[in-house]
Design an enzyme around this catalytic site. Structure first.
Site, PDB file in Angstrom:
ATOM      1  CD  GLU A  19      -6.836 -11.585   2.418  1.00  0.00           C
ATOM      2  OE1 GLU A  19      -6.491 -10.991   1.604  1.00  0.00           O
ATOM      3  OE2 GLU A  19      -6.941 -11.785   3.509  1.00  0.00           O
ATOM      4  CG  HIS A  23      -1.855  -1.004   1.603  1.00  0.00           C
ATOM      5  ND1 HIS A  23      -1.328  -2.074   2.171  1.00  0.00           N
ATOM      6  CD2 HIS A  23      -3.134  -1.168   1.218  1.00  0.00           C
ATOM      7  CE1 HIS A  23      -2.435  -3.190   2.284  1.00  0.00           C
ATOM      8  NE2 HIS A  23      -3.379  -2.355   1.820  1.00  0.00           N
ATOM      9  CD  GLU A  30      -7.822  -8.560  -0.823  1.00  0.00           C
ATOM     10  OE1 GLU A  30      -6.581  -7.944  -1.558  1.00  0.00           O
ATOM     11  OE2 GLU A  30      -7.679  -8.540   0.212  1.00  0.00           O
ATOM     12  CG  ASP A  43       1.898  -0.903   3.328  1.00  0.00           C
ATOM     13  OD1 ASP A  43       1.238  -0.515   4.390  1.00  0.00           O
ATOM     14  OD2 ASP A  43       1.529  -1.730   2.705  1.00  0.00           O
ATOM     15  CG  ASP A  74      -5.023 -11.471   7.326  1.00  0.00           C
ATOM     16  OD1 ASP A  74      -5.732 -12.091   6.632  1.00  0.00           O
ATOM     17  OD2 ASP A  74      -4.813 -10.570   7.542  1.00  0.00           O
TER      18      ASP A  74
HETATM   19  C1  XLS Z   1      -7.452  -6.941   4.186  1.00  0.00           C
HETATM   20  C2  XLS Z   1      -7.129  -7.005   2.913  1.00  0.00           C
HETATM   21  C3  XLS Z   1      -6.023  -6.123   2.510  1.00  0.00           C
HETATM   22  C4  XLS Z   1      -5.743  -5.884   1.085  1.00  0.00           C
HETATM   23  C5  XLS Z   1      -4.961  -4.847   0.381  1.00  0.00           C
HETATM   24  O1  XLS Z   1      -8.353  -7.712   4.684  1.00  0.00           O
HETATM   25  O2  XLS Z   1      -6.626  -8.384   2.841  1.00  0.00           O
HETATM   26  O3  XLS Z   1      -4.708  -6.508   2.980  1.00  0.00           O
HETATM   27  O4  XLS Z   1      -5.308  -7.191   0.521  1.00  0.00           O
HETATM   28  O5  XLS Z   1      -5.502  -3.719   0.982  1.00  0.00           O
HETATM   29 NI    NI Z   2      -5.643  -9.279   1.103  1.00  0.00          NI
HETATM   30 NI    NI Z   3      -7.585  -9.892   4.512  1.00  0.00          NI
END
Ligand code: XLS
Ligand code: NI
Ligand code: NI
Length: 448
Positions: A276, A109, A240, A112, A317
């Site tokens: 994801e 990002h 996403e 980041d 995660d």
């Molecule tokens: C959060 C998301 C984030 C995206 C990028 O849950 O996974 O990390 O991948 O903004």
């Molecule tokens: Ni993500």
């Molecule tokens: Ni995530």
């Protein structure tokens, strides 16, 4: 040019050498047991099949903080008091990590890699400085950018949304950030650009005009697309999906919702999906379900590889080490013809209690091995097992005669009624789920 590891300065992961492939019998925690980047499977190396990427945020910006306590992971790159000095130290550490781990890609990002400044122009200037350093380090190391994105969820101004904020001037701020993040992505030859709408949704439907917000989101994405194309970005834009967290409801709920949204607003020729694993499970699906729905639509763009915890209802995660997940995911990816220009990005973090420097290597190594094993098993299942032909065979009576006439639109509802009346009760046939499940186990445990 930065003044860290690659210029003879500080080493952030001392004592850790380049991670190498060793025999699967090896007990060395800092070696790959299955991921052998040059191993060829079906005419392509593991490296090219898997296109691994390390995420900047969890790996270098996360410290293990949770709602009940501060970070437990103390990193040397966080020591400099000046935020730009810390950003430079962090970037040196990041490239040291990438190259020692041996992944071809990374993702970030805007915030980041570069701190937010006091004004839009200051923030743009910070990002431009860090983009120059990243470009230099990419050249020195051969690392490539899988995707860039803008953090449109952390700053308090985005608490009611970014592109879907009821205040137009917040939306304009979000646009400024996306414009600058697109500039950075293009400068770094990024292959994709991601939109994860963390706060694009609502906490209460009572105070929210959802129809208007969805129109705004689509308009925002189309303006970003137009700007990206105008500065020479030829890669995929990716959305996403995630059903919730931080909002109670996120508009990009799951793959099917996003596919419908993209098609409704005519965005599906520039935008694909970044799936994801943990987001799919939060939506009540499996990882492979959302991958398959995206593949069916021709919109599988890239993957954020991780896993959730079946006991927790949030985005934990964790690193993807579950072989069932990786075999099932790679079955979809291989039948999709691969992921390129997408990749497998580890949107994953070590646990708060994992505080040794080597732990972030160990987390990535385990997930890379799990996907390598998943790739091999999926390839063998597709090429050598009866799985695909058995599945196709379930649909065999659509291949000819009346079934084929139906598929080709030659029958109407009354025709179907007459066929049913003429042909009598159809024979029922076993779905054989257990047989399919056993095939997965059989091929997962085969030595390659
Ligand atoms: C959060 C998301 C984030 C995206 C990028 O849950 O996974 O990390 O991948 O903004
Ligand atoms: Ni993500
Ligand atoms: Ni995530």
């Amino acid at each position: 040019m930065s003044d860290g590891y690659y210029t003879g300065g500080r080493e952030y992961f001392p004592g850790i050498q380049k991670i190498r492939y060793e025999d699967p019998e090896s007990d060395n925690p800092l070696a790959f047991k299955h991921y052998d980047e040059n191993k060829v499977i079906g005419g392509k190396t593991m490296k090219d099949h898997l296109r691994f990427s390390v995420c900047y945020w969890h790996t270098f910006c996360g410290t293990g903080a949770d709602p009940f306590g501060p970070g437990t992971q103390l990193f040397a790159w966080d020591e400099p008091a000046d935020p730009m000095d810390a950003a430079k130290a962090r970037m040196d550490a990041a490239f040291e990590f990438f190259t020692k781990l041996g992944v071809p890609y990374y993702c970030f990002h805007d915030r980041d890699i570069a701190p937010e400044g006091a004004t839009v122009s200051d923030s743009e200037a910070n990002l431009a400085v860090m983009t120059d350093i990243a470009l230099q380090l990419q050249k020195e190391t051969g690392m490539k950018l899988l995707w860039g994105t803008a953090n449109l969820f952390s700053h308090p101004r985005y608490m009611n949304g970014a592109a879907t904020n009821p205040n137009f001037f917040v939306l304009a701020h979000a646009a400024a950030q996306v414009k600058s993040a697109l500039d950075a992505t293009v400068a770094l030859n990024g292959e994709n650009y991601v939109f994860w709408g963390g706060r694009e949704g609502y906490a209460s439907i009572l105070n929210t005009d959802t129809g208007r917000e969805l129109d705004h989101m689509a308009k925002f994405l189309s303006l970003a697309r137009d700007y990206g194309r105008s500065i020479g970005f030829t890669g995929n834009f990716l959305v996403e999906p995630k059903p919730m967290e931080p909002m109670k409801h996120q508009y990009d709920f799951d793959a099917s919702t996003v596919i419908g949204f993209l098609r409704h607003y005519g965005l599906d020729s520039d935008f694909k999906l970044n799936i994801e694993a943990n987001h799919a499970t939060l939506a009540g699906h499996s990882f492979s379900h959302d991958l398959q729905m995206s593949a069916n639509a021709g919109l599988l763009g890239s993957i954020d590889a991780n896993r959730g915890d079946p006991q927790n209802g949030w985005d934990t995660d964790q690193f993807a080490v579950d072989l069932y997940d990786t075999v099932n995911a790679m079955l979809v990816v291989l039948q999709n013809g691969g992921l390129s220009p997408g990749g497998l990005n580890f949107d994953a973090k070590v646990r708060r209690e994992s505080i040794d420097m080597e732990d972030i290597f160990i987390g990535h190594i385990g997930a890379m091995d799990a996907f390598a094993k998943g790739l091999e098993a999926a390839y063998n299942l597709i090429e050598n097992s009866p799985l695909i032909t058995d599945r196709q065979n379930r649909y065999r009576n659509f291949n000819e005669g009346l079934g084929s006439d139906f598929e080709n639109g030659k029958l109407d509802l009354a025709d179907l009624r007459n066929i049913a009346a003429e042909h009598g009760e159809p024979a029922i046939e076993s779905g054989k789920q257990e047989r399919y499940e056993n095939l997965i186990n059989q091929y997962m445990t085969k030595r390659s």
